[in-house]
Structure formats: structure tokens, C-alpha cells
Design a protein around this motif. Structure first.
Motif, mmCIF file in Angstrom:
data_model
loop_
_atom_site.group_PDB
_atom_site.id
_atom_site.type_symbol
_atom_site.label_atom_id
_atom_site.label_comp_id
_atom_site.label_asym_id
_atom_site.label_seq_id
_atom_site.Cartn_x
_atom_site.Cartn_y
_atom_site.Cartn_z
ATOM 1 N N ASN A 32 1.301 -1.658 -0.158
ATOM 2 C CA ASN A 32 0.490 -0.330 -0.191
ATOM 3 C C ASN A 32 0.706 1.382 -0.223
ATOM 4 O O ASN A 32 0.644 1.933 -0.942
ATOM 5 C CB ASN A 32 -1.069 -0.168 1.146
ATOM 6 C CG ASN A 32 -2.462 1.187 1.245
ATOM 7 O OD1 ASN A 32 -2.438 1.582 0.329
ATOM 8 N ND2 ASN A 32 -3.001 0.952 2.339
ATOM 9 N N LYS A 36 0.659 3.613 -2.862
ATOM 10 C CA LYS A 36 0.206 5.848 -2.619
ATOM 11 C C LYS A 36 1.309 6.844 -3.208
ATOM 12 O O LYS A 36 1.166 7.529 -3.632
ATOM 13 C CB LYS A 36 -0.463 4.866 -1.211
ATOM 14 C CG LYS A 36 -1.910 3.794 -1.698
ATOM 15 C CD LYS A 36 -2.708 4.701 -0.278
ATOM 16 C CE LYS A 36 -3.780 3.729 -0.318
ATOM 17 N NZ LYS A 36 -5.087 4.027 0.290
ATOM 18 N N SER A 37 2.556 6.119 -2.449
ATOM 19 C CA SER A 37 3.358 6.691 -2.813
ATOM 20 C C SER A 37 3.425 7.433 -4.287
ATOM 21 O O SER A 37 3.897 8.440 -4.547
ATOM 22 C CB SER A 37 4.833 6.472 -1.715
ATOM 23 O OG SER A 37 4.849 6.644 -0.876
ATOM 24 N N GLY A 40 0.987 9.295 -5.672
ATOM 25 C CA GLY A 40 1.035 10.256 -5.066
ATOM 26 C C GLY A 40 2.542 11.240 -5.521
ATOM 27 O O GLY A 40 2.134 12.638 -6.356
ATOM 28 N N ILE A 65 1.406 13.471 0.446
ATOM 29 C CA ILE A 65 0.247 12.520 0.822
ATOM 30 C C ILE A 65 -0.346 11.627 1.002
ATOM 31 O O ILE A 65 -0.422 10.466 1.676
ATOM 32 C CB ILE A 65 -0.938 13.160 -0.724
ATOM 33 C CG1 ILE A 65 -0.435 14.934 0.071
ATOM 34 C CG2 ILE A 65 -1.755 12.589 -0.343
ATOM 35 C CD1 ILE A 65 -1.439 15.400 1.264
ATOM 36 N N GLY A 66 0.088 10.195 -0.475
ATOM 37 C CA GLY A 66 0.538 8.919 -0.741
ATOM 38 C C GLY A 66 0.830 8.304 0.697
ATOM 39 O O GLY A 66 0.134 7.579 1.145
ATOM 40 N N ARG A 69 -1.393 8.448 3.747
ATOM 41 C CA ARG A 69 -2.510 8.398 3.491
ATOM 42 C C ARG A 69 -2.279 6.702 4.291
ATOM 43 O O ARG A 69 -3.446 5.839 4.473
ATOM 44 C CB ARG A 69 -2.978 7.794 1.994
ATOM 45 C CG ARG A 69 -4.807 7.758 2.037
ATOM 46 C CD ARG A 69 -6.314 7.759 3.129
ATOM 47 N NE ARG A 69 -7.072 8.044 3.473
ATOM 48 C CZ ARG A 69 -7.391 7.109 4.141
ATOM 49 N NH1 ARG A 69 -7.430 7.596 5.075
ATOM 50 N NH2 ARG A 69 -9.289 6.456 3.791
ATOM 51 N N SER A 70 -1.495 5.864 2.838
ATOM 52 C CA SER A 70 -1.115 4.775 3.827
ATOM 53 C C SER A 70 -0.813 4.558 5.175
ATOM 54 O O SER A 70 -0.850 3.598 5.974
ATOM 55 C CB SER A 70 0.563 3.794 2.903
ATOM 56 O OG SER A 70 0.922 2.770 3.507
ATOM 57 N N ALA A 72 -2.030 5.904 7.481
ATOM 58 C CA ALA A 72 -3.288 6.202 7.985
ATOM 59 C C ALA A 72 -3.798 5.291 8.614
ATOM 60 O O ALA A 72 -4.547 4.473 8.747
ATOM 61 C CB ALA A 72 -3.927 7.482 7.627
ATOM 62 N N GLU A 73 -3.784 4.434 7.037
ATOM 63 C CA GLU A 73 -4.634 3.042 6.950
ATOM 64 C C GLU A 73 -3.882 2.164 8.018
ATOM 65 O O GLU A 73 -4.329 0.844 8.020
ATOM 66 C CB GLU A 73 -4.294 2.808 5.095
ATOM 67 C CG GLU A 73 -5.821 3.189 4.916
ATOM 68 C CD GLU A 73 -6.042 3.234 3.273
ATOM 69 O OE1 GLU A 73 -5.758 2.579 2.400
ATOM 70 O OE2 GLU A 73 -5.875 3.886 2.988
#
Length: 96
Positions: A32, A36-37, A40, A65-66, A69-70, A72-73
Motif C-alpha cells: 500500500n 500510494k506513494s 502521489g 500525501i500518498g 494516507r498509507s 493512516a490505513e
């Protein structure tokens, strides 16, 4: 009716070990993070080229940001396991 040894062994092998569940969570978190990185950073590159005259900060911003978010998940996934069974783990336990 008493259970035979092979039935007991078969029941124990059907349930996932806690190490396997933890490894599965880490694998999901790391993949993830990479995906996501990269997304982003990709959006940052596009915005940098199209809108910001090839500045570097949109790429760094998108990458952050990516990654955030990763994080946080993953944090939610691991904290959910401490409070009880998460949805993914619960589904996997029900299948076995």
C-alpha cells in the motif's frame, strides 16, 4: 464419538497462525505504501509539468500525501486488531 488424531491435526492446520496474519498485514501495508506513494508522486509530476513550471515541491507534496494516507490505513489496520478482530481477519477466520 472421539476425534482421531488426523482430524485434530487437520483442524489446527486450518486456522491461520498469528504470525501469518501479522505477516499478511505487513505485506499489505508495505505494498500500500509503495502504490500510494508512487501515485502521489506521479500526480505531483503531472501537476509540476502542467501547472508549476517544473518545480520540485508538487512531487514531494504528492509523495507525502500518498505516504501519509498509507500510514493512516496501516495504523487503523493494526489498531483495529488490538481492539478486536478486523473485517479482513474476521472473514478469513470464518472461511476456515
Amino acid at each position: 464419538m472421539a476425534a482421531t488424531t488426523s482430524e485434530i491435526i487437520q483442524r489446527k492446520t486450518q486456522r491461520p497462525a498469528s504470525e501469518d496474519l501479522l505477516s499478511e498485514k505487513w505485506d499489505k501495508c508495505l505494498s500500500n505504501l509503495v502504490v500510494k506513494s508512487a501515485l502521489g508522486a506521479g500526480f505531483g509530476i503531472i501537476f509540476s509539468i502542467l501547472l508549476f513550471k517544473r518545480r520540485a515541491w508538487p512531487v514531494s507534496f504528492g509523495l507525502g500525501i500518498g505516504a501519509g494516507r498509507s500510514y493512516a490505513e496501516c495504523d487503523q489496520e493494526f489498531k483495529g486488531a488490538a481492539g478486536g478482530v478486523t473485517k479482513a481477519v474476521g472473514e478469513r477466520l470464518q472461511r476456515s
